[in-house]
Design a protein around this motif. Structure first.
Motif, PDB file in Angstrom:
ATOM      1  N   GLN A  68     -76.414  82.573  34.699  1.00 14.90           N
ATOM      2  CA  GLN A  68     -75.307  82.072  33.880  1.00 14.90           C
ATOM      3  C   GLN A  68     -74.331  81.223  34.699  1.00 14.90           C
ATOM      4  O   GLN A  68     -73.118  81.313  34.533  1.00 14.90           O
ATOM      5  CB  GLN A  68     -74.562  83.248  33.247  1.00 14.90           C
ATOM      6  CG  GLN A  68     -75.395  84.033  32.237  1.00 14.90           C
ATOM      7  CD  GLN A  68     -74.628  85.213  31.659  1.00 14.90           C
ATOM      8  OE1 GLN A  68     -73.961  85.951  32.385  1.00 14.90           O
ATOM      9  NE2 GLN A  68     -74.734  85.403  30.359  1.00 14.90           N
ATOM     10  N   PHE A  69     -74.854  80.382  35.584  1.00 13.29           N
ATOM     11  CA  PHE A  69     -73.988  79.554  36.426  1.00 13.29           C
ATOM     12  C   PHE A  69     -73.096  78.644  35.584  1.00 13.29           C
ATOM     13  O   PHE A  69     -71.914  78.452  35.887  1.00 13.29           O
ATOM     14  CB  PHE A  69     -74.817  78.722  37.398  1.00 13.29           C
ATOM     15  CG  PHE A  69     -73.986  77.798  38.249  1.00 13.29           C
ATOM     16  CD1 PHE A  69     -73.167  78.297  39.248  1.00 13.29           C
ATOM     17  CD2 PHE A  69     -74.022  76.420  38.042  1.00 13.29           C
ATOM     18  CE1 PHE A  69     -72.396  77.451  40.041  1.00 13.29           C
ATOM     19  CE2 PHE A  69     -73.258  75.568  38.826  1.00 13.29           C
ATOM     20  CZ  PHE A  69     -72.447  76.080  39.829  1.00 13.29           C
ATOM     21  N   ASP A  70     -73.633  78.082  34.520  1.00 10.02           N
ATOM     22  CA  ASP A  70     -72.820  77.209  33.664  1.00 10.02           C
ATOM     23  C   ASP A  70     -71.656  77.971  33.035  1.00 10.02           C
ATOM     24  O   ASP A  70     -70.564  77.423  32.862  1.00 10.02           O
ATOM     25  CB  ASP A  70     -73.674  76.569  32.570  1.00 10.02           C
ATOM     26  CG  ASP A  70     -74.614  75.505  33.125  1.00 10.02           C
ATOM     27  OD1 ASP A  70     -74.382  75.045  34.263  1.00 10.02           O
ATOM     28  OD2 ASP A  70     -75.591  75.145  32.436  1.00 10.02           O
ATOM     29  N   ASP A  71     -71.890  79.234  32.705  1.00 10.39           N
ATOM     30  CA  ASP A  71     -70.809  80.066  32.178  1.00 10.39           C
ATOM     31  C   ASP A  71     -69.741  80.303  33.248  1.00 10.39           C
ATOM     32  O   ASP A  71     -68.548  80.337  32.954  1.00 10.39           O
ATOM     33  CB  ASP A  71     -71.355  81.409  31.682  1.00 10.39           C
ATOM     34  CG  ASP A  71     -72.228  81.251  30.448  1.00 10.39           C
ATOM     35  OD1 ASP A  71     -71.939  80.371  29.629  1.00 10.39           O
ATOM     36  OD2 ASP A  71     -73.194  82.012  30.319  1.00 10.39           O
ATOM     37  N   PHE A  72     -70.174  80.463  34.497  1.00  9.24           N
ATOM     38  CA  PHE A  72     -69.226  80.611  35.598  1.00  9.24           C
ATOM     39  C   PHE A  72     -68.364  79.357  35.723  1.00  9.24           C
ATOM     40  O   PHE A  72     -67.137  79.451  35.894  1.00  9.24           O
ATOM     41  CB  PHE A  72     -69.979  80.873  36.902  1.00  9.24           C
ATOM     42  CG  PHE A  72     -69.090  80.962  38.107  1.00  9.24           C
ATOM     43  CD1 PHE A  72     -68.280  82.077  38.322  1.00  9.24           C
ATOM     44  CD2 PHE A  72     -69.052  79.931  39.041  1.00  9.24           C
ATOM     45  CE1 PHE A  72     -67.445  82.160  39.434  1.00  9.24           C
ATOM     46  CE2 PHE A  72     -68.233  80.007  40.152  1.00  9.24           C
ATOM     47  CZ  PHE A  72     -67.431  81.118  40.351  1.00  9.24           C
ATOM     48  N   LEU A  73     -68.976  78.193  35.599  1.00  7.19           N
ATOM     49  CA  LEU A  73     -68.215  76.943  35.635  1.00  7.19           C
ATOM     50  C   LEU A  73     -67.160  76.905  34.537  1.00  7.19           C
ATOM     51  O   LEU A  73     -66.022  76.467  34.759  1.00  7.19           O
ATOM     52  CB  LEU A  73     -69.148  75.737  35.474  1.00  7.19           C
ATOM     53  CG  LEU A  73     -69.928  75.257  36.698  1.00  7.19           C
ATOM     54  CD1 LEU A  73     -70.793  74.070  36.319  1.00  7.19           C
ATOM     55  CD2 LEU A  73     -68.984  74.893  37.829  1.00  7.19           C
ATOM     56  N   ARG A  74     -67.533  77.385  33.357  1.00  5.69           N
ATOM     57  CA  ARG A  74     -66.578  77.379  32.249  1.00  5.69           C
ATOM     58  C   ARG A  74     -65.410  78.321  32.510  1.00  5.69           C
ATOM     59  O   ARG A  74     -64.271  78.047  32.105  1.00  5.69           O
ATOM     60  CB  ARG A  74     -67.297  77.750  30.937  1.00  5.69           C
ATOM     61  CG  ARG A  74     -68.111  76.595  30.359  1.00  5.69           C
ATOM     62  CD  ARG A  74     -68.616  76.895  28.960  1.00  5.69           C
ATOM     63  NE  ARG A  74     -69.828  77.704  28.999  1.00  5.69           N
ATOM     64  CZ  ARG A  74     -71.047  77.199  29.074  1.00  5.69           C
ATOM     65  NH1 ARG A  74     -71.228  75.892  29.140  1.00  5.69           N
ATOM     66  NH2 ARG A  74     -72.104  77.993  29.083  1.00  5.69           N
ATOM     67  N   VAL A  75     -65.667  79.444  33.185  1.00  2.00           N
ATOM     68  CA  VAL A  75     -64.580  80.358  33.548  1.00  2.00           C
ATOM     69  C   VAL A  75     -63.614  79.672  34.507  1.00  2.00           C
ATOM     70  O   VAL A  75     -62.386  79.757  34.349  1.00  2.00           O
ATOM     71  CB  VAL A  75     -65.146  81.647  34.183  1.00  2.00           C
ATOM     72  CG1 VAL A  75     -64.029  82.486  34.793  1.00  2.00           C
ATOM     73  CG2 VAL A  75     -65.901  82.465  33.144  1.00  2.00           C
ATOM     74  N   ILE A  76     -64.147  78.991  35.511  1.00  2.00           N
ATOM     75  CA  ILE A  76     -63.306  78.276  36.477  1.00  2.00           C
ATOM     76  C   ILE A  76     -62.460  77.214  35.768  1.00  2.00           C
ATOM     77  O   ILE A  76     -61.260  77.068  36.031  1.00  2.00           O
ATOM     78  CB  ILE A  76     -64.189  77.624  37.562  1.00  2.00           C
ATOM     79  CG1 ILE A  76     -64.953  78.680  38.364  1.00  2.00           C
ATOM     80  CG2 ILE A  76     -63.340  76.759  38.498  1.00  2.00           C
ATOM     81  CD1 ILE A  76     -64.087  79.658  39.098  1.00  2.00           C
TER      82      ILE A  76
END
Length: 230
Positions: A68-76
């Motif tokens: 879920q790296f893209d989800d991590f980007l969205r959190v940042i």
């Protein structure tokens, strides 16, 4: 770099009231940012004080291990963070893949990457530390964190908390000191690096109640370093 292990908004306000002048970064330790109440309010306290907050690398790992790296980007992006940490201390991540994540993330924020394992049974040879550090700088890391956990007894240190001096010396022969944040939660470790590198050495995982004490140590106004800068 100070370690926030779960401070409330009010405690964060107290922290910056006393120590903002001496703090560059506050790391919201491991994955505490994911469950802490009033996260946006607390981040605002740090930002308004001129301190840069970022989330511990274990949160990155928790997303990546679930693909879920893209989800991590969205959190940042959601929390408008300028810095992010990448680590692999709790998961097995091929180093080439870690460097790919560093390169991707560095297109969005300033990347701080952590080198070293949280497992005290995994002892890396100095040449391996150096090889990993060089690769991560080349991939786009702005600063490297040398791992010790918040306990100060793995990675750079033996189980007793004693510094692995040979390891540190070899790293400093190959990696510019200004590129490294040495995790040093214990006073003896802080004194060691101040004596070795100088008053402005980059130190991390500092306890929230040790800010003023550490600053006096840097200034030679504490017994451990009293004669350093007369």
């Amino acid at each position: 770099m100070v370690m926030d292990k779960g401070l409330s908004v009010r405690q964060a306000e107290d922290l910056v009231a006393v120590g903002a002048e001496y703090i560059d970064f506050v790391k919201l330790g491991w994955t505490t940012a994911y469950i802490i109440p009033k996260l946006e309010e607390k981040l605002a306290v740090y930002h308004e004080a001129g301190v840069h907050p970022y989330f511990g690398g274990t949160l990155f790992e928790a997303f990546v291990v679930r693909d879920q790296f893209d989800d991590f980007l969205r959190v940042i992006e959601k929390y408008k963070l300028e810095y992010a940490e990448i680590s692999d201390g709790s998961i097995t991540l091929p180093h080439e893949e870690k460097c790919e994540y560093i390169a991707k993330l560095s297109q969005h924020v300033t990347v701080i990457s952590e080198v070293g394992s949280k497992d005290n049974t995994k002892i890396m040879a100095p040449y391996k530390w150096i090889s990993l550090m060089k690769a991560e700088l080349e991939a786009g890391s702005w600063r490297l964190i040398a791992e010790s956990r918040e306990s100060g007894n793995v990675g750079l240190y033996r189980e007793s908390g004693e510094v692995r001096q040979g390891l540190v010396d070899e790293i400093l022969n190959e990696i510019p000191n200004e590129k490294i944040i040495w995790e040093a939660p214990l006073k003896s470790q802080q004194v060691y690096f101040i004596n070795l590198v100088g008053a402005n050495v980059n130190l991390g995982n500092i306890n929230t109640n040790e800010i003023i004490a550490l600053e006096t140590t840097r200034m030679g106004l504490r017994g451990d370093t009293f004669h350093n800068f007369i």
